[in-house]
Scaffold this motif. Sequence first.
Motif, mmCIF file in Angstrom:
data_model
loop_
_atom_site.group_PDB
_atom_site.id
_atom_site.type_symbol
_atom_site.label_atom_id
_atom_site.label_comp_id
_atom_site.label_asym_id
_atom_site.label_seq_id
_atom_site.Cartn_x
_atom_site.Cartn_y
_atom_site.Cartn_z
ATOM 1 N N THR A 1 87.459 -42.661 120.193
ATOM 2 C CA THR A 1 86.220 -42.123 120.757
ATOM 3 C C THR A 1 85.414 -41.282 119.764
ATOM 4 N N ARG B 1 81.731 -42.071 118.081
ATOM 5 C CA ARG B 1 80.588 -41.174 118.265
ATOM 6 C C ARG B 1 79.861 -40.958 116.927
ATOM 7 N N VAL C 1 86.196 -54.973 123.115
ATOM 8 C CA VAL C 1 86.369 -53.590 123.588
ATOM 9 C C VAL C 1 85.465 -52.637 122.799
ATOM 10 N N GLY D 1 81.678 -52.944 123.636
ATOM 11 C CA GLY D 1 81.336 -52.290 124.904
ATOM 12 C C GLY D 1 81.329 -50.770 124.750
ATOM 13 N N LEU D 2 82.327 -50.248 124.057
ATOM 14 C CA LEU D 2 82.430 -48.789 123.915
ATOM 15 C C LEU D 2 81.288 -48.219 123.071
ATOM 16 N N ALA E 1 78.262 -49.508 122.843
ATOM 17 C CA ALA E 1 77.071 -49.566 123.698
ATOM 18 C C ALA E 1 77.069 -48.374 124.661
ATOM 19 N N LEU E 2 78.238 -48.088 125.270
ATOM 20 C CA LEU E 2 78.336 -46.951 126.196
ATOM 21 C C LEU E 2 78.026 -45.635 125.482
ATOM 22 N N THR E 3 78.558 -45.478 124.259
ATOM 23 C CA THR E 3 78.369 -44.222 123.525
ATOM 24 C C THR E 3 76.901 -44.038 123.146
ATOM 25 N N GLN F 1 74.350 -45.290 124.804
ATOM 26 C CA GLN F 1 73.648 -44.960 126.055
ATOM 27 C C GLN F 1 73.804 -43.486 126.389
ATOM 28 N N ALA F 2 75.016 -42.949 126.141
ATOM 29 C CA ALA F 2 75.260 -41.534 126.437
ATOM 30 C C ALA F 2 74.369 -40.638 125.586
ATOM 31 N N ALA G 1 71.036 -49.623 124.649
ATOM 32 C CA ALA G 1 71.953 -50.501 123.914
ATOM 33 C C ALA G 1 72.642 -51.438 124.885
ATOM 34 N N ARG G 2 72.991 -52.624 124.397
ATOM 35 C CA ARG G 2 73.877 -53.483 125.171
ATOM 36 C C ARG G 2 74.701 -54.366 124.235
ATOM 37 N N SER G 3 75.858 -54.763 124.724
ATOM 38 C CA SER G 3 76.727 -55.624 123.942
ATOM 39 C C SER G 3 76.334 -57.088 124.151
ATOM 40 N N ALA H 1 83.761 -42.405 126.284
ATOM 41 C CA ALA H 1 82.537 -42.846 125.604
ATOM 42 C C ALA H 1 81.307 -42.357 126.353
ATOM 43 N N ASN H 2 81.400 -42.359 127.683
ATOM 44 C CA ASN H 2 80.213 -42.063 128.485
ATOM 45 C C ASN H 2 80.641 -41.786 129.918
ATOM 46 N N GLU I 1 78.720 -52.557 130.851
ATOM 47 C CA GLU I 1 79.517 -52.413 129.623
ATOM 48 C C GLU I 1 80.975 -52.084 129.970
ATOM 49 N N VAL J 1 84.449 -54.035 128.636
ATOM 50 C CA VAL J 1 85.630 -53.387 128.068
ATOM 51 C C VAL J 1 86.882 -53.701 128.893
#
Lengths: 415, 415
Positions: free
Chosen positions: A16, A20, A76, A79-80, A82-84, A86-87, A92-94, B57-58, B65, B69
């Motif tokens: 993680t 970041r 994996v 996806g992670l 993209a999530l980070t 977005q946070a 973002a998207r995968s 991650a979020n 997403e 994952v």
Amino acid sequence: MARIVMKFGGTSMAGTERIRTVAKLVAREVAQGNEVAVVVSAMAGETDRLVNFCREANPRYDPAEYDVVVASGEQVTSGLLALTLQAMGVPARSWLGWQLPIRTEEAHARARISDIDTGALSAAMAKGEVAVIPGFQGMMDDGRISTLGRGGSDTSAVAVAAAVKADRCDIYTDVDGVYTTDPRIVARARKLDYVTYEEMLELASVGAKVLQTRSVGLAMKEGVRVQVLSSFVEGDEAPAKGTMIVSDEEIEEHQMERQLITGIAHDKNEAKIIVTRVPDKPGAVASIFGPLAAAGINVDMIIQNVGRDKGETDVTFTVPGADLLRSIDLLEGAKDKIGFNRILSDDKVAKISVVGVGMKSHAGVASTMFRALADRGINIQAISTSEIKVSVLIDEDETELAVRVLHTAYGLDAE
Amino acid sequence: MARIVMKFGGTSMAGTERIRTVAKLVAREVAQGNEVAVVVSAMAGETDRLVNFCREANPRYDPAEYDVVVASGEQVTSGLLALTLQAMGVPARSWLGWQLPIRTEEAHARARISDIDTGALSAAMAKGEVAVIPGFQGMMDDGRISTLGRGGSDTSAVAVAAAVKADRCDIYTDVDGVYTTDPRIVARARKLDYVTYEEMLELASVGAKVLQTRSVGLAMKEGVRVQVLSSFVEGDEAPAKGTMIVSDEEIEEHQMERQLITGIAHDKNEAKIIVTRVPDKPGAVASIFGPLAAAGINVDMIIQNVGRDKGETDVTFTVPGADLLRSIDLLEGAKDKIGFNRILSDDKVAKISVVGVGMKSHAGVASTMFRALADRGINIQAISTSEIKVSVLIDEDETELAVRVLHTAYGLDAE
């Protein structure tokens, strides 16, 4: 505004916190108004874990199912990331290999990218959304998942950059660029600002492990400008400028004066074979290399010495160290046909190469090389040359000394 | 020859050795000439690991997403089971959710299967190839990966069984069937050979955690014959016969005489709320349950007691324990509108249910229940009934005693 592809390897994606840091580097490019696609590797160690599961399940595994299992690592991390992003408020998207799709051909587990559909990808990037793409994977024509072989994510990144006509493909890794030689050997090695594709291929193939060789070849073919730089930055710092790998023409534009030699590479993974007292007649040498070529063994640095006895000759050459025993077996199997006396071998050798697009004559480069090595009593066992390099084979124990001597001899030492 | 769907959960897929046991069970069905599809969960613990990565991650993660994952866990096990079957000489291949495809709709992370394309699947099964399908995942209409929500692999298995018109859907788990009650409470609980969909729904929804409730509902709707059985077998043993979950009609065919009561379930996850001194006038009760229903809180077991004071009444009901605090907040927020005196609550309660399609009259079942509980001094706080069950609310401390007493009272104890 530029269009940029960024690639991050396994150490950069390991967990993680590291992800970041990666997301911050991506957000920085987005904040500058750039259109960004990111290609990611699996977390460090994850691909090994998955490969081991496959081996345990079935030692002679079906590469199609192997691909299903190992491609999950990059799924994996994409996806992670993209999530980070977005946070952090970055859209973002995968896009998985089969979703774009990234089409591949030839064999599972060592596929080659044939085509990337950029319709959805370009649309997403143009509206300011970061496209996160798992490296290493694609889809075969039959709709099954494929992978490119270990280290394939570099190639994925270059292929995506070519497909979306990116201005730059930034390969983030754990070193900050390409050096004139291995900095662990020569403390005064210098980071290169620019290097040509051809030089990078020679430096990579003879031991400077920065980029997958295949990715450099693809970048050269497609004219993708590649930058190698470090993902290890402190806090919100900008990453340090790395090394640009570009065409000869682009370097001409940037540099008034060219160095004769760009770098010194070394490779301890070669082994030397001497086949003694081979009949000195047409076809004899072919009968040596025929069986090796048929077995896919890459023969380098060939020397033919006229033997002491009339009508006979000794043939010396090198093969990759891993192929040494197999090579000897093949030659012994063809002994009657070749008609040699005996086989001598030595895997305690090293190949030292001086590389430079700017070298005008091999003779000049070579004479500097021979003199410098001779002055330190280093014996040269074989020589080979290509358009942009001169290589010599020496005793493995003298590798570091030879690299240092040559680095100084060609004026590469940092001030 | 039959067409069979087999489903294996996370404990059954946890590591190379366990997967080999699963492969043996599959190979056994193939050897009997059956056409087989297998639906697999991720390795035990893997989905939790992936969900944690997403949270890190979020915290407010994008479910699209998240699906990318977490779906990877089942992708890995489906590839590994295919490899393991191949190693045993059983033709097999994996079919990912997007490859069949298994189409889903509604929301990411809690999608519902809308359609399964069986063209490729039926062709593969018909030629004797085991189709290995990752549970829990599908594809949305926009081509993105979806997941069905935790425990969704049971539903995947039943949906695949319905789509390929399987003769049976065998759900392998860590228990060997459905029991008349929790065997940890009643040592003489009996394994049931047959249970109807309706009974299973009641037994599952009130606490017998064997199958995901949604999968039972789907099996009932589609008429899929489901068997629950244990994947824990010794060596090359055949698995023991489990419990068949089928229609009422099929049970009629198999059993001459029906038990009045099939099983006793208990559920400690309920909480009791008493709203005191509500005006005894039309609309008052509606004003209590309106806000709860709007918030999606499932209210069960409602009793209205005439209060001591004229024109007022106490209203008692239960909600899921997890919704207790939220329910109280909602009611306090509507206090002026409802006009009650105060709210009392108790989460130390348990719901005990006797379930049986065979029950002719609730009155008979209920009177046996009340007498048996009264004989042991167990106080009943509320009662509710459905077509095939009678439930009572009691003090949580008396759960085990009540279950044992009722199990005996309805003649369910094993010899």
